[in-house]
Design a protein around this motif. Structure first.
Motif, PDB file in Angstrom:
ATOM      1  N   GLY A  89       7.483   1.371   0.607  1.00  0.00           N
ATOM      2  CA  GLY A  89       8.153   0.231   1.225  1.00  0.00           C
ATOM      3  C   GLY A  89       8.513  -0.820   0.198  1.00  0.00           C
ATOM      4  O   GLY A  89       8.418  -2.017   0.447  1.00  0.00           O
ATOM      5  N   ALA A  90       8.980  -0.358  -0.970  1.00  0.00           N
ATOM      6  CA  ALA A  90       9.106  -1.240  -2.135  1.00  0.00           C
ATOM      7  C   ALA A  90      10.425  -1.992  -2.208  1.00  0.00           C
ATOM      8  O   ALA A  90      10.599  -2.823  -3.096  1.00  0.00           O
ATOM      9  N   GLY A 131      -9.056   4.802 -10.514  1.00  0.00           N
ATOM     10  CA  GLY A 131      -8.070   4.929  -9.455  1.00  0.00           C
ATOM     11  C   GLY A 131      -8.281   3.872  -8.369  1.00  0.00           C
ATOM     12  O   GLY A 131      -9.409   3.627  -7.948  1.00  0.00           O
ATOM     13  N   ARG A 132      -7.196   3.268  -7.923  1.00  0.00           N
ATOM     14  CA  ARG A 132      -7.257   2.215  -6.909  1.00  0.00           C
ATOM     15  C   ARG A 132      -6.220   2.486  -5.829  1.00  0.00           C
ATOM     16  O   ARG A 132      -5.092   2.901  -6.131  1.00  0.00           O
ATOM     17  N   ALA A 133      -6.569   2.238  -4.572  1.00  0.00           N
ATOM     18  CA  ALA A 133      -5.622   2.375  -3.467  1.00  0.00           C
ATOM     19  C   ALA A 133      -5.785   1.195  -2.524  1.00  0.00           C
ATOM     20  O   ALA A 133      -6.919   0.789  -2.219  1.00  0.00           O
ATOM     21  N   VAL A 134      -4.663   0.640  -2.081  1.00  0.00           N
ATOM     22  CA  VAL A 134      -4.660  -0.491  -1.156  1.00  0.00           C
ATOM     23  C   VAL A 134      -3.670  -0.181  -0.041  1.00  0.00           C
ATOM     24  O   VAL A 134      -2.507   0.141  -0.313  1.00  0.00           O
ATOM     25  N   PHE A 135      -4.138  -0.298   1.195  1.00  0.00           N
ATOM     26  CA  PHE A 135      -3.312  -0.035   2.364  1.00  0.00           C
ATOM     27  C   PHE A 135      -3.096  -1.344   3.126  1.00  0.00           C
ATOM     28  O   PHE A 135      -4.011  -2.151   3.249  1.00  0.00           O
ATOM     29  N   VAL A 136      -1.894  -1.525   3.639  1.00  0.00           N
ATOM     30  CA  VAL A 136      -1.577  -2.742   4.395  1.00  0.00           C
ATOM     31  C   VAL A 136      -1.837  -2.493   5.870  1.00  0.00           C
ATOM     32  O   VAL A 136      -1.245  -1.599   6.482  1.00  0.00           O
ATOM     33  N   THR A 137      -2.737  -3.286   6.439  1.00  0.00           N
ATOM     34  CA  THR A 137      -3.064  -3.170   7.848  1.00  0.00           C
ATOM     35  C   THR A 137      -2.605  -4.420   8.591  1.00  0.00           C
ATOM     36  O   THR A 137      -1.777  -5.190   8.078  1.00  0.00           O
ATOM     37  N   SER A 138      -3.125  -4.644   9.781  1.00  0.00           N
ATOM     38  CA  SER A 138      -2.665  -5.755  10.611  1.00  0.00           C
ATOM     39  C   SER A 138      -3.751  -6.153  11.587  1.00  0.00           C
ATOM     40  O   SER A 138      -4.569  -5.324  12.003  1.00  0.00           O
ATOM     41  N   GLY A 139      -3.724  -7.419  11.982  1.00  0.00           N
ATOM     42  CA  GLY A 139      -4.636  -7.878  13.027  1.00  0.00           C
ATOM     43  C   GLY A 139      -4.406  -7.180  14.353  1.00  0.00           C
ATOM     44  O   GLY A 139      -5.271  -7.200  15.230  1.00  0.00           O
ATOM     45  N   ALA A 140      -3.237  -6.539  14.500  1.00  0.00           N
ATOM     46  CA  ALA A 140      -2.958  -5.795  15.732  1.00  0.00           C
ATOM     47  C   ALA A 140      -3.918  -4.626  15.917  1.00  0.00           C
ATOM     48  O   ALA A 140      -4.053  -4.103  17.034  1.00  0.00           O
ATOM     49  N   ALA A 141      -4.570  -4.198  14.843  1.00  0.00           N
ATOM     50  CA  ALA A 141      -5.531  -3.094  14.944  1.00  0.00           C
ATOM     51  C   ALA A 141      -6.802  -3.508  15.662  1.00  0.00           C
ATOM     52  O   ALA A 141      -7.572  -2.646  16.118  1.00  0.00           O
ATOM     53  N   ASP A 144      -2.693   5.592 -11.333  1.00  0.00           N
ATOM     54  CA  ASP A 144      -3.774   4.606 -11.367  1.00  0.00           C
ATOM     55  C   ASP A 144      -3.890   3.803 -10.081  1.00  0.00           C
ATOM     56  O   ASP A 144      -4.998   3.410  -9.688  1.00  0.00           O
ATOM     57  N   VAL A 145      -2.758   3.542  -9.423  1.00  0.00           N
ATOM     58  CA  VAL A 145      -2.753   2.644  -8.263  1.00  0.00           C
ATOM     59  C   VAL A 145      -1.804   3.168  -7.198  1.00  0.00           C
ATOM     60  O   VAL A 145      -0.654   3.527  -7.500  1.00  0.00           O
ATOM     61  N   LEU A 146      -2.268   3.192  -5.951  1.00  0.00           N
ATOM     62  CA  LEU A 146      -1.430   3.458  -4.785  1.00  0.00           C
ATOM     63  C   LEU A 146      -1.425   2.216  -3.911  1.00  0.00           C
ATOM     64  O   LEU A 146      -2.487   1.750  -3.489  1.00  0.00           O
ATOM     65  N   ILE A 147      -0.241   1.667  -3.636  1.00  0.00           N
ATOM     66  CA  ILE A 147      -0.087   0.578  -2.678  1.00  0.00           C
ATOM     67  C   ILE A 147       0.689   1.132  -1.492  1.00  0.00           C
ATOM     68  O   ILE A 147       1.904   1.348  -1.568  1.00  0.00           O
ATOM     69  N   ALA A 148      -0.009   1.401  -0.396  1.00  0.00           N
ATOM     70  CA  ALA A 148       0.589   1.993   0.804  1.00  0.00           C
ATOM     71  C   ALA A 148       0.990   0.865   1.749  1.00  0.00           C
ATOM     72  O   ALA A 148       0.217   0.443   2.610  1.00  0.00           O
ATOM     73  N   ASN A 149       2.204   0.383   1.557  1.00  0.00           N
ATOM     74  CA  ASN A 149       2.674  -0.807   2.259  1.00  0.00           C
ATOM     75  C   ASN A 149       3.650  -0.503   3.388  1.00  0.00           C
ATOM     76  O   ASN A 149       3.735  -1.260   4.358  1.00  0.00           O
ATOM     77  N   ALA A 150       4.386   0.582   3.304  1.00  0.00           N
ATOM     78  CA  ALA A 150       5.472   0.841   4.249  1.00  0.00           C
ATOM     79  C   ALA A 150       4.956   0.920   5.684  1.00  0.00           C
ATOM     80  O   ALA A 150       3.891   1.481   5.952  1.00  0.00           O
ATOM     81  N   GLY A 151       5.733   0.366   6.600  1.00  0.00           N
ATOM     82  CA  GLY A 151       5.384   0.429   8.012  1.00  0.00           C
ATOM     83  C   GLY A 151       6.541  -0.063   8.855  1.00  0.00           C
ATOM     84  O   GLY A 151       7.437  -0.750   8.377  1.00  0.00           O
ATOM     85  N   ILE A 152       6.520   0.321  10.136  1.00  0.00           N
ATOM     86  CA  ILE A 152       7.549  -0.138  11.064  1.00  0.00           C
ATOM     87  C   ILE A 152       6.879  -0.678  12.321  1.00  0.00           C
ATOM     88  O   ILE A 152       5.740  -0.325  12.640  1.00  0.00           O
ATOM     89  N   LEU A 153       7.605  -1.528  13.037  1.00  0.00           N
ATOM     90  CA  LEU A 153       7.065  -2.153  14.240  1.00  0.00           C
ATOM     91  C   LEU A 153       7.207  -1.274  15.465  1.00  0.00           C
ATOM     92  O   LEU A 153       6.294  -1.192  16.293  1.00  0.00           O
TER      93      LEU A 153
END
Length: 246
Positions: free
Chosen positions: A24-25, A148-158, A97-106
């Motif tokens: 989602g870059a 190795g580092r990974a970060v996922f984008v979540t939401s308060g909707a969870a 080295d790094v995964l940023i898992a940001n992509a998402g849809i509403l």
């Protein structure tokens, strides 16, 4: 996968030499994280559906003095393409080295019983299943990194009850369960896995969800992006956490 030519840009920041993939870059938080990482010296792999959007961000990355990014035009519903991504990156870099898992849809904001099955499936595919496929494809590469580092984008909707947000809320709740389980499985490895809940942020998705809201009252993607840098660094010790930026 298209790749720009290698450059000798001067990058001396906290992520110098680290290879970071961002989904989602091409806009919003993903684009802001890409620029923040570029300022810190990361070698970027940028993933989005549109070539034009990726090229625009790559121009901005290079203007910051970073080397040209590796551009990956990819629809995250193309699961076979995600499977091939790991092999392609291994051939190019040998590690990640790094995964940023940001992509998402509403998806649709609608009573649960009124949601079109195709809309439901698309939200689950992109927000949840694609992240499982990314883990499956990229974990071996992350293990090749010394940190190795990974970060996922979540939401308060969870969390809690969010009427009319069924597909999105379910997909993010599933994502949190997925990431927590993966983090638990890799506690004895060199991986550190975390999530970020950005809260209300001035993005196109937020405007779609809250069309009457004043965006000037919200944090910008650039405000959010700086919080991803410490989580991507080799000396990050946080693991299995949700970092809330509300």
């Amino acid at each position: 996968m298209t790749e720009a030519e290698t450059s000798n840009g001067s990058c001396n920041g906290r992520l110098r030499g680290r290879i970071a993939l961002i989904t989602g870059a091409s806009r919003g938080i993903g684009a802001a994280v890409a620029k923040a990482f570029a300022r810190e010296g990361a070698q970027l792999v940028l993933v989005s559906r549109t070539v034009g959007g990726l090229e625009e961000i790559d121009d901005e990355v290079q203007a910051l003095g970073a080397p040209p990014a590796t551009l990956v035009p990819l629809d995250l519903q193309s699961f076979e393409a995600i499977d091939q991504l790991g092999a392609s990156l291994f051939e190019r870099f040998g590690k990640l080295d790094v995964l940023i898992a940001n992509a998402g849809i509403l998806g649709a904001l609608s009573p649960t019983g009124h949601i079109d099955p195709k809309v439901w499936q698309r939200v689950i595919d992109i927000n949840l299943t694609a992240n499982y496929r990314l883990i499956r494809s990229l974990e071996p590469l992350l293990r090749q990194s010394e940190a190795g580092r990974a970060v996922f984008v979540t939401s308060g909707a969870a969390q809690g009850v969010r009427p009319y947000w069924g597909p999105y809320a379910v997909s993010k709740a599933g994502l949190e369960a997925l990431v927590r389980n993966w983090a638990g499985e890799v506690t004895k490895t060199n991986l550190k896995i975390n999530m970020v809940d950005p809260g209300g942020t001035r993005t196109a998705m937020r405007a779609l969800a809250y069309p009457t809201e004043d965006p000037a009252l919200l944090k910008t993607p650039e405000d959010i992006a700086e919080h991803f840098v410490p989580l991507a660094m080799a000396d990050c010790s946080r693991h299995g956490e949700i970092i809330s930026l509300k």
